[in-house]
Scaffold this motif. Structure first.
Motif, PDB file in Angstrom:
ATOM      1  N   THR A  16      55.980  -7.897 -20.095  1.00 43.56           N
ATOM      2  CA  THR A  16      56.532  -6.406 -19.664  1.00 43.56           C
ATOM      3  C   THR A  16      57.365  -5.829 -20.822  1.00 43.56           C
ATOM      4  O   THR A  16      57.236  -4.852 -20.844  1.00 43.56           O
ATOM      5  CB  THR A  16      57.705  -6.994 -18.405  1.00 43.56           C
ATOM      6  OG1 THR A  16      56.884  -7.597 -17.246  1.00 43.56           O
ATOM      7  CG2 THR A  16      58.276  -5.540 -17.937  1.00 43.56           C
ATOM      8  N   HIS A  17      57.977  -6.607 -21.639  1.00 42.24           N
ATOM      9  CA  HIS A  17      58.707  -6.089 -22.699  1.00 42.24           C
ATOM     10  C   HIS A  17      58.133  -6.679 -24.090  1.00 42.24           C
ATOM     11  O   HIS A  17      58.719  -6.887 -25.055  1.00 42.24           O
ATOM     12  CB  HIS A  17      60.242  -6.630 -22.494  1.00 42.24           C
ATOM     13  CG  HIS A  17      60.751  -6.314 -21.208  1.00 42.24           C
ATOM     14  ND1 HIS A  17      61.255  -5.184 -20.855  1.00 42.24           N
ATOM     15  CD2 HIS A  17      61.142  -7.113 -20.068  1.00 42.24           C
ATOM     16  CE1 HIS A  17      61.823  -5.140 -19.423  1.00 42.24           C
ATOM     17  NE2 HIS A  17      61.653  -6.466 -19.099  1.00 42.24           N
ATOM     18  N   THR A  18      57.067  -5.854 -24.256  1.00 38.97           N
ATOM     19  CA  THR A  18      56.149  -6.305 -25.560  1.00 38.97           C
ATOM     20  C   THR A  18      57.121  -5.738 -26.883  1.00 38.97           C
ATOM     21  O   THR A  18      57.167  -6.417 -27.533  1.00 38.97           O
ATOM     22  CB  THR A  18      54.800  -5.698 -25.616  1.00 38.97           C
ATOM     23  OG1 THR A  18      54.296  -6.183 -24.465  1.00 38.97           O
ATOM     24  CG2 THR A  18      54.284  -5.874 -26.596  1.00 38.97           C
ATOM     25  N   ALA A  19      57.646  -4.590 -26.696  1.00 41.86           N
ATOM     26  CA  ALA A  19      58.483  -4.036 -27.953  1.00 41.86           C
ATOM     27  C   ALA A  19      59.861  -4.643 -28.073  1.00 41.86           C
ATOM     28  O   ALA A  19      60.419  -4.461 -29.203  1.00 41.86           O
ATOM     29  CB  ALA A  19      58.353  -2.577 -27.907  1.00 41.86           C
ATOM     30  N   HIS A  20      60.434  -5.499 -27.147  1.00 43.24           N
ATOM     31  CA  HIS A  20      61.837  -5.798 -27.190  1.00 43.24           C
ATOM     32  C   HIS A  20      61.857  -7.060 -27.928  1.00 43.24           C
ATOM     33  O   HIS A  20      61.362  -8.289 -27.422  1.00 43.24           O
ATOM     34  CB  HIS A  20      62.529  -5.990 -25.833  1.00 43.24           C
ATOM     35  CG  HIS A  20      63.783  -6.223 -25.850  1.00 43.24           C
ATOM     36  ND1 HIS A  20      64.519  -7.349 -26.515  1.00 43.24           N
ATOM     37  CD2 HIS A  20      64.803  -5.157 -25.248  1.00 43.24           C
ATOM     38  CE1 HIS A  20      65.768  -7.168 -26.324  1.00 43.24           C
ATOM     39  NE2 HIS A  20      65.997  -5.879 -25.541  1.00 43.24           N
TER      40      HIS A  20
ATOM     41  N   VAL B 186      63.435 -10.220 -26.363  1.00 44.11           N
ATOM     42  CA  VAL B 186      62.901 -10.960 -25.372  1.00 44.11           C
ATOM     43  C   VAL B 186      61.723 -11.650 -25.835  1.00 44.11           C
ATOM     44  O   VAL B 186      61.639 -12.884 -25.423  1.00 44.11           O
ATOM     45  CB  VAL B 186      62.240  -9.840 -24.376  1.00 44.11           C
ATOM     46  CG1 VAL B 186      61.225 -10.295 -23.101  1.00 44.11           C
ATOM     47  CG2 VAL B 186      63.508  -9.121 -23.600  1.00 44.11           C
ATOM     48  N   GLN B 187      61.096 -11.198 -26.895  1.00 46.42           N
ATOM     49  CA  GLN B 187      60.338 -12.022 -27.410  1.00 46.42           C
ATOM     50  C   GLN B 187      60.478 -13.371 -28.013  1.00 46.42           C
ATOM     51  O   GLN B 187      59.867 -14.467 -27.871  1.00 46.42           O
ATOM     52  CB  GLN B 187      58.911 -11.159 -28.450  1.00 46.42           C
ATOM     53  CG  GLN B 187      58.694  -9.903 -27.795  1.00 46.42           C
ATOM     54  CD  GLN B 187      57.565 -10.007 -26.706  1.00 46.42           C
ATOM     55  OE1 GLN B 187      56.830 -10.949 -26.674  1.00 46.42           O
ATOM     56  NE2 GLN B 187      57.887  -9.480 -25.528  1.00 46.42           N
ATOM     57  N   GLN B 188      61.597 -13.251 -28.870  1.00 45.37           N
ATOM     58  CA  GLN B 188      62.010 -14.375 -29.461  1.00 45.37           C
ATOM     59  C   GLN B 188      62.707 -15.449 -28.517  1.00 45.37           C
ATOM     60  O   GLN B 188      62.249 -16.651 -28.619  1.00 45.37           O
ATOM     61  CB  GLN B 188      63.495 -14.217 -30.306  1.00 45.37           C
ATOM     62  CG  GLN B 188      63.219 -13.017 -31.442  1.00 45.37           C
ATOM     63  CD  GLN B 188      64.372 -13.124 -32.284  1.00 45.37           C
ATOM     64  OE1 GLN B 188      65.515 -12.961 -31.679  1.00 45.37           O
ATOM     65  NE2 GLN B 188      64.196 -12.353 -33.443  1.00 45.37           N
ATOM     66  N   TYR B 189      63.292 -15.146 -27.640  1.00 42.41           N
ATOM     67  CA  TYR B 189      64.066 -15.872 -26.550  1.00 42.41           C
ATOM     68  C   TYR B 189      62.984 -16.520 -25.841  1.00 42.41           C
ATOM     69  O   TYR B 189      62.951 -17.816 -25.381  1.00 42.41           O
ATOM     70  CB  TYR B 189      64.945 -15.587 -26.072  1.00 42.41           C
ATOM     71  CG  TYR B 189      66.488 -15.712 -26.884  1.00 42.41           C
ATOM     72  CD1 TYR B 189      66.981 -16.756 -27.358  1.00 42.41           C
ATOM     73  CD2 TYR B 189      66.580 -14.256 -27.582  1.00 42.41           C
ATOM     74  CE1 TYR B 189      67.934 -16.662 -28.511  1.00 42.41           C
ATOM     75  CE2 TYR B 189      67.687 -14.342 -28.535  1.00 42.41           C
ATOM     76  CZ  TYR B 189      68.367 -15.440 -28.885  1.00 42.41           C
ATOM     77  OH  TYR B 189      69.457 -15.200 -29.636  1.00 42.41           O
ATOM     78  N   ALA B 190      61.990 -15.778 -25.431  1.00 40.12           N
ATOM     79  CA  ALA B 190      60.904 -16.317 -24.361  1.00 40.12           C
ATOM     80  C   ALA B 190      60.094 -17.242 -25.110  1.00 40.12           C
ATOM     81  O   ALA B 190      59.514 -18.396 -24.676  1.00 40.12           O
ATOM     82  CB  ALA B 190      59.818 -15.080 -23.950  1.00 40.12           C
TER      83      ALA B 190
END
Length: 276
Positions: free
Chosen positions: A18-22, A25-29
């Protein structure tokens, strides 16, 4: 397990999608998924089933300049590929490309290089994945890592192990790894670490694989492969794997080329095939 049972893996995958550009979010996920699957094959399978491979690859591609995303992403791909059934899926989804691109982008980042070598060991087992790895330059970046981190024992061992995987059984890969500097890299590592069993083991194994191919055999001789193989047999006398791979190398070299055979017999400590 509670996080997994409550849908944590699926939730992290949805958040990344859902938040590809964030980047946060990517780091912590990525980090969350890395921790959840690090010691569970069941969770590795679940992540693959929930589309985790695709979101990790997209994260690495979208945030190619972020070291944290690269390290965690590579590590997640490595862990997913611990399950044999997942390896082709990782290769088909672009995982090999992403790992190699990361190595090219961050040649001086030791964690990225080390995790990438370990990931390639797991992912490139299937022949199709070997061929894909070779086609995108996996051998070249592994050799570059061995040359750059010459004093890092772990890097030498894991990169050599990855070269073993790439050269296992597929003749065209054996030739291309040798042409990428693989022979010189393993000979250099064996010369630099004569008493390290892991390095000698993986390097003699890679040397044996590449020596199987007649197109490589003269180059094996010219780059000092005979000498390091015989030294390995002497320095790692109690290691049966080193003995096996060194003898396999010599057997291959003595098979066809008269010039190569003479060099083997003439090498200090060498013997003729009939004496083995």
């Amino acid at each position: 397990e509670k996080v997994v049972n409550l849908g944590g893996i699926e939730g992290a995958v949805i958040a990344m999608h859902t938040h590809t550009a964030h980047v946060g979010v990517q780091q912590y996920a990525c980090r969350m998924l890395m921790n959840l699957i690090s010691s569970s094959n069941d969770n590795q399978v679940k992540l693959a089933q929930f589309g985790g491979i695709d979101v990790i690859v997209v994260a690495m591609q979208s945030h190619s300049d972020n070291q944290e995303v690269q390290v965690c992403g590579i590590t997640v791909l490595r862990l997913i590929a611990e399950v044999e059934a997942n390896r082709k899926m990782v290769g088909q989804a672009g995982g090999i490309d992403s790992v190699v691109i990361s190595m090219k982008t961050f040649p001086e980042h030791v964690d990225i290089q080390l995790q990438a070598a370990r990931a390639l060991i797991n992912i490139c087992g299937p022949d199709k994945c070997k061929l894909k790895g070779i086609s995108v330059g996996a051998a070249k970046v592994l050799v570059a890592a061995m040359q750059h981190f010459v004093h890092d024992v772990e890097m030498q061992a894991y990169a050599a192990w990855a070269l073993v995987v790439l050269t296992d059984s597929v003749a065209s890969c054996q030739v291309k790894v040798a042409a990428s500097g693989g022979l010189e890299a393993v000979v250099a590592a064996m010369s630099a670490y004569p008493d390290n069993d892991d390095i000698q083991n993986y390097c003699t194994w890679a040397l044996a694989n590449m020596s199987e191919n007649p197109n490589n055999q003269v180059e094996v001789v010219m780059c000092g492969g005979i000498e390091v193989a015989i030294k390995a047999m002497k320095s790692c006398l109690s290691n049966p794997d080193v003995q096996l791979f060194a003898c396999s190398t010599m057997a291959s070299l003595c098979r066809k080329h008269a010039y190569v055979k003479r060099r083997v017999i003439a090498a200090k400590g060498g013997c003729s095939p009939a004496e083995r």
